[in-house]
Design a protein around this motif. Structure first.
Motif, mmCIF file in Angstrom:
data_model
loop_
_atom_site.group_PDB
_atom_site.id
_atom_site.type_symbol
_atom_site.label_atom_id
_atom_site.label_comp_id
_atom_site.label_asym_id
_atom_site.label_seq_id
_atom_site.Cartn_x
_atom_site.Cartn_y
_atom_site.Cartn_z
ATOM 1 N N PRO A 1 0.740 -1.139 0.103
ATOM 2 C CA PRO A 1 0.031 -0.006 0.021
ATOM 3 C C PRO A 1 0.815 1.258 0.054
ATOM 4 N N ALA A 2 2.036 1.263 0.191
ATOM 5 C CA ALA A 2 2.938 2.379 0.519
ATOM 6 C C ALA A 2 3.277 3.048 -0.983
ATOM 7 N N ARG A 3 2.729 2.323 -1.978
ATOM 8 C CA ARG A 3 2.834 2.882 -3.484
ATOM 9 C C ARG A 3 1.597 3.756 -3.774
ATOM 10 N N LEU A 4 0.499 3.651 -3.140
ATOM 11 C CA LEU A 4 -0.658 4.208 -3.060
ATOM 12 C C LEU A 4 -0.738 5.820 -2.668
ATOM 13 N N ASN A 5 -1.304 6.688 -3.400
ATOM 14 C CA ASN A 5 -1.232 8.231 -3.032
ATOM 15 C C ASN A 5 -3.086 8.449 -3.174
ATOM 16 N N PRO A 6 -3.165 9.243 -2.199
ATOM 17 C CA PRO A 6 -4.745 9.705 -2.131
ATOM 18 C C PRO A 6 -4.987 10.306 -3.624
ATOM 19 N N GLY A 7 -6.255 9.838 -4.454
ATOM 20 C CA GLY A 7 -6.514 10.315 -5.535
ATOM 21 C C GLY A 7 -6.192 9.348 -6.503
ATOM 22 N N ASP A 8 -5.518 8.264 -6.375
ATOM 23 C CA ASP A 8 -5.211 7.259 -7.386
ATOM 24 C C ASP A 8 -6.481 6.360 -7.408
ATOM 25 N N VAL A 9 -6.512 5.705 -8.633
ATOM 26 C CA VAL A 9 -7.660 4.680 -9.011
ATOM 27 C C VAL A 9 -7.005 3.398 -8.801
ATOM 28 N N VAL A 10 -7.780 2.547 -7.903
ATOM 29 C CA VAL A 10 -7.582 1.161 -7.929
ATOM 30 C C VAL A 10 -8.256 0.192 -8.407
ATOM 31 N N GLY A 11 -8.327 -0.624 -9.335
ATOM 32 C CA GLY A 11 -9.076 -1.558 -9.914
ATOM 33 C C GLY A 11 -8.546 -2.960 -9.503
ATOM 34 N N ILE A 12 -9.741 -3.523 -8.822
ATOM 35 C CA ILE A 12 -9.417 -4.949 -8.020
ATOM 36 C C ILE A 12 -10.339 -5.819 -8.820
ATOM 37 N N GLY A 13 -9.935 -6.959 -9.245
ATOM 38 C CA GLY A 13 -10.436 -8.141 -10.146
ATOM 39 C C GLY A 13 -10.737 -9.193 -9.198
ATOM 40 N N ILE A 14 -11.883 -9.553 -8.964
ATOM 41 C CA ILE A 14 -12.373 -10.756 -7.957
ATOM 42 C C ILE A 14 -13.051 -11.641 -8.571
ATOM 43 N N HIS A 15 -13.088 -12.871 -8.137
ATOM 44 C CA HIS A 15 -13.816 -14.124 -8.400
ATOM 45 C C HIS A 15 -13.975 -14.466 -7.027
ATOM 46 N N THR A 16 -14.985 -15.517 -6.811
ATOM 47 C CA THR A 16 -15.562 -15.858 -5.621
ATOM 48 C C THR A 16 -14.286 -16.264 -4.613
ATOM 49 N N GLY A 17 -13.458 -16.997 -5.190
ATOM 50 C CA GLY A 17 -12.156 -17.351 -4.281
ATOM 51 C C GLY A 17 -11.228 -16.357 -4.006
ATOM 52 N N ASN A 18 -11.420 -15.108 -4.332
ATOM 53 C CA ASN A 18 -10.410 -14.056 -3.650
ATOM 54 C C ASN A 18 -11.210 -12.787 -3.347
ATOM 55 N N ALA A 19 -12.468 -13.065 -3.261
ATOM 56 C CA ALA A 19 -13.306 -11.651 -2.863
ATOM 57 C C ALA A 19 -13.166 -11.326 -1.652
ATOM 58 N N TRP A 20 -12.986 -12.149 -0.733
ATOM 59 C CA TRP A 20 -12.580 -11.715 0.824
ATOM 60 C C TRP A 20 -11.284 -10.826 0.852
ATOM 61 N N ARG A 21 -10.490 -11.471 0.391
ATOM 62 C CA ARG A 21 -8.807 -10.533 0.336
ATOM 63 C C ARG A 21 -9.034 -9.592 -0.475
ATOM 64 N N GLY A 22 -9.770 -9.385 -1.725
ATOM 65 C CA GLY A 22 -10.140 -8.483 -2.332
ATOM 66 C C GLY A 22 -10.786 -7.127 -1.629
ATOM 67 N N TYR A 23 -11.820 -7.441 -0.767
ATOM 68 C CA TYR A 23 -12.398 -6.326 -0.111
ATOM 69 C C TYR A 23 -11.677 -5.953 1.030
ATOM 70 N N GLU A 24 -10.816 -6.708 1.687
ATOM 71 C CA GLU A 24 -9.729 -6.201 2.615
ATOM 72 C C GLU A 24 -8.875 -5.062 1.802
ATOM 73 N N ILE A 25 -8.399 -5.504 0.740
ATOM 74 C CA ILE A 25 -7.579 -4.457 -0.039
ATOM 75 C C ILE A 25 -8.375 -3.236 -0.239
ATOM 76 N N GLY A 26 -9.596 -3.299 -0.774
ATOM 77 C CA GLY A 26 -10.354 -2.443 -1.184
ATOM 78 C C GLY A 26 -10.685 -1.082 0.086
ATOM 79 N N ARG A 27 -11.051 -1.903 1.148
ATOM 80 C CA ARG A 27 -11.076 -0.965 2.184
ATOM 81 C C ARG A 27 -9.869 -0.144 2.776
ATOM 82 N N LEU A 28 -8.784 -0.933 2.692
ATOM 83 C CA LEU A 28 -7.367 -0.255 2.991
ATOM 84 C C LEU A 28 -7.289 0.966 1.950
ATOM 85 N N CYS A 29 -7.456 0.594 0.539
ATOM 86 C CA CYS A 29 -7.025 1.639 -0.360
ATOM 87 C C CYS A 29 -8.018 2.833 -0.210
ATOM 88 N N ARG A 30 -9.293 2.637 0.171
ATOM 89 C CA ARG A 30 -10.049 3.976 0.345
ATOM 90 C C ARG A 30 -9.712 4.464 1.478
#
Ligand code: SF4
Length: 531
Positions: free
Chosen positions: A61-90
């Motif tokens: 997450p250190a590579r992220l700056n406010p205002g950046d756009v994050v695209g997260i691709g999820i299937h059912t197997g990785n949705a839980w981890r994807g949501y964790e990343i999404g919350r962190l990025c927001r």
């Protein structure tokens, strides 16, 4: 274009594309193609996207700056981890956008649990640029519908952004959609039943670019490489449906055209694809595959009994001895089979496991995967299960089993639908035993004789063990210590295996005379990162 003032510095937003994964192995087996396709769909004015594939390393997450756009691709197997990343990025001030099959099916969930600003449903190839523009203007829509775009709109991937020496196989898609309707599969419902085939003039230049970079092993990441069977054509003829017959023959001719062009590529190239068993009836097709350097295919065998096949709406497959014979046909025509089997079907009994293991050996398949019956969202099995259990469904920490992907990994059951005669743990243990038996050192060594040199046999052994660690031991084991140990083993095996797949780059490789490379959406398909 909107810019942000940050410590008196003017900065343009950056685009991050993230493939979430619970385990990181340092090296990946197959490149997640969607990352590099969306990178190609990102407008040039935003620069090169930062691509993060967590099957290699966890997202930083250190590579992220406010205002950046994050695209997260999820299937059912990785949705839980994807949501964790999404919350962190927001929380860090980024715009969070989800896409992929799971987000398409559950867009509200991505908003509620994954802190989404936007969700893209369907194909992202075309709509992605509008999503970024809207984020840049600060007005992303809650939901975008990318629909099912025609094959002429499929983008070639930005392979120049792929980290070197990270993957064993690159991936190129030649067809999206599958005309079948298997009950456990969501492909035909999400990608559609009408095959959308890319023209060889866009596929071949992408492959040439990959060979220039040193990739000679390429997965043709298709839903079903053989979308038109001889039976389909015969049926259209019997029904005197001339229009349908002509359409099917045109699709078939395009497949042969693609294979003919593949056959003109350097002879050290190796392709792998996914196909239905009916291809073994079509010897002309199998021979064209071999000539096209398609050396292996994942074949969904699923079950070895007629009752099991009926249970998954796959009665176009064969059972018993005929099944073994059909699988051997692939090998006789130079196409190695990775057979995929499902355990936990209602028709399975205790002796089904040993019978499946014996069939897999008898059929001389080169690799096999044994998965436990999982009702995936978007499938008929899932819909039926959800309707049947209704409000009476069991819960873990308050989460209904029909939302099992939201249950933390360590607490998540391995099987969700009760079996009429076996307990979940019995099915899990028996499945693990079949993996262990198929991938015992002695069995692997017997199969290793499909390659000639001693070195190649050692490579075959290493890859077989890696496959077992990555897919069986991290997926089936219930205790976290065992899963961690499997991940360590996989990390240890993955690097030397990757080196075995690596080839000397061929920067000077040119297009065969038969190929007329065409640009797609303005992206030059003959783009050469070396120049
Ligand atoms: S399992 Fe394979 S054959 Fe069946 S619908 Fe899915 S992609 Fe098609």
């Amino acid at each position: 274009m909107k810019t942000l003032l940050w410590k008196e510095e003017v900065r343009t937003l950056l685009v991050h594309l993230i493939n979430p994964n619970e385990f990181s192995f340092g090296v990946g087996v197959i490149t997640p193609r969607w990352l590099y396709v969306l990178a190609a769909a990102t407008p040039a004015k935003y620069g090169d996207p930062i691509v993060a594939d967590e099957t290699l390393e966890p997202f930083d997450p250190a590579r992220l700056n406010p205002g950046d756009v994050v695209g997260i691709g999820i299937h059912t197997g990785n949705a839980w981890r994807g949501y964790e990343i999404g919350r962190l990025c927001r929380n860090r001030g980024a715009w969070v956008v989800y896409g992929g099959i799971h987000a398409t099916l559950y867009p509200d969930e991505a908003h509620e649990l994954g802190a989404a600003h936007a969700v893209v449903k369907g194909d992202g190839d075309i709509i992605w640029s509008s999503v970024i523009e809207d984020c840049d203007r600060g007005i992303p829509q809650r939901i975008y519908d990318g629909g099912k775009i025609p094959a002429s709109g499929f983008l070639p991937a930005r392979w120049d952004l792929m980290p070197p020496k990270s993957y064993m196989w690159a991936s190129v898609q030649t067809v999206r959609g599958c005309p079948k309707h298997c009950s456990f599969c969501s492909v035909w419902r999400t990608d559609g039943q009408e095959p959308r085939q890319r023209s060889a003039d866009t596929v071949i230049p992408e492959i040439i670019q990959l060979r220039r970079l040193g990739y000679r092993y390429i997965a043709l990441a298709d839903d079903n490489f053989y979308p038109v069977t001889l039976t389909d054509i015969a049926l259209a003829q019997r029904q005197k449906n001339h229009q349908r017959e002509a359409e099917l023959l045109a699709l078939r001719a395009d497949r042969f055209d693609l294979m003919d062009r593949l056959s003109q590529l350097p002879s050290d190239m190796v392709f792998f694809t996914q196909i239905t068993m009916e291809a073994a009836e079509d010897l002309e097709f199998l021979d064209a595959m071999r000539k096209a350097h398609i050396r292996g295919a994942l074949v969904g065998v699923e079950a070895v009994t007629p009752e099991g096949l009926k249970a998954v709406y796959k009665d176009f497959n064969l059972a018993g001895d005929e099944l073994a014979e059909r699988l051997q046909t692939f090998k006789r025509h130079g196409v190695h089979v990775l057979g995929s089997f499902i355990f936990g079907l209602p028709t399975d009994r205790a002796d089904t496991f040993a019978a499946t293991a014996a069939l897999a050996k008898k059929a001389e398949i080169t690799f096999a995967q044994f998965v436990m019956m999982t009702p995936f969202p978007g499938t008929l099995d899932f819909t039926r299960w959800e309707q049947e259990v209704g409000e009476s469904i069991d819960r873990v920490q308050g989460i209904p089993l029909t939302r099992y992907w939201l249950i933390p990994g360590d607490l998540r059951p391995k099987l969700f639908i009760p079996h009429p005669t076996m307990l979940p743990d019995e099915i899990r243990k028996r499945t693990q035993e079949v993996w262990n038996s198929f991938y015992s050192l002695s069995e692997i060594w017997k199969r290793a004789h499909c390659v000639k040199s001693f070195k190649s046999r050692l490579a075959f052994l290493g890859i077989s063990k890696l496959y077992q660690q990555m897919y069986a031991n991290t997926g089936i084991a219930t205790d976290s210590a065992r899963r961690k140990s499997a991940t360590r083993w996989a990390r240890w095996l993955a690097r030397p295996c990757q080196r075995l797949f690596q080839a000397k780059p061929m920067p000077g490789l040119t297009f065969p005379a038969s190929v007329q490379p065409v640009a797609v959406s303005g992206i030059p398909v003959n783009f050469d990162p070396a120049s």
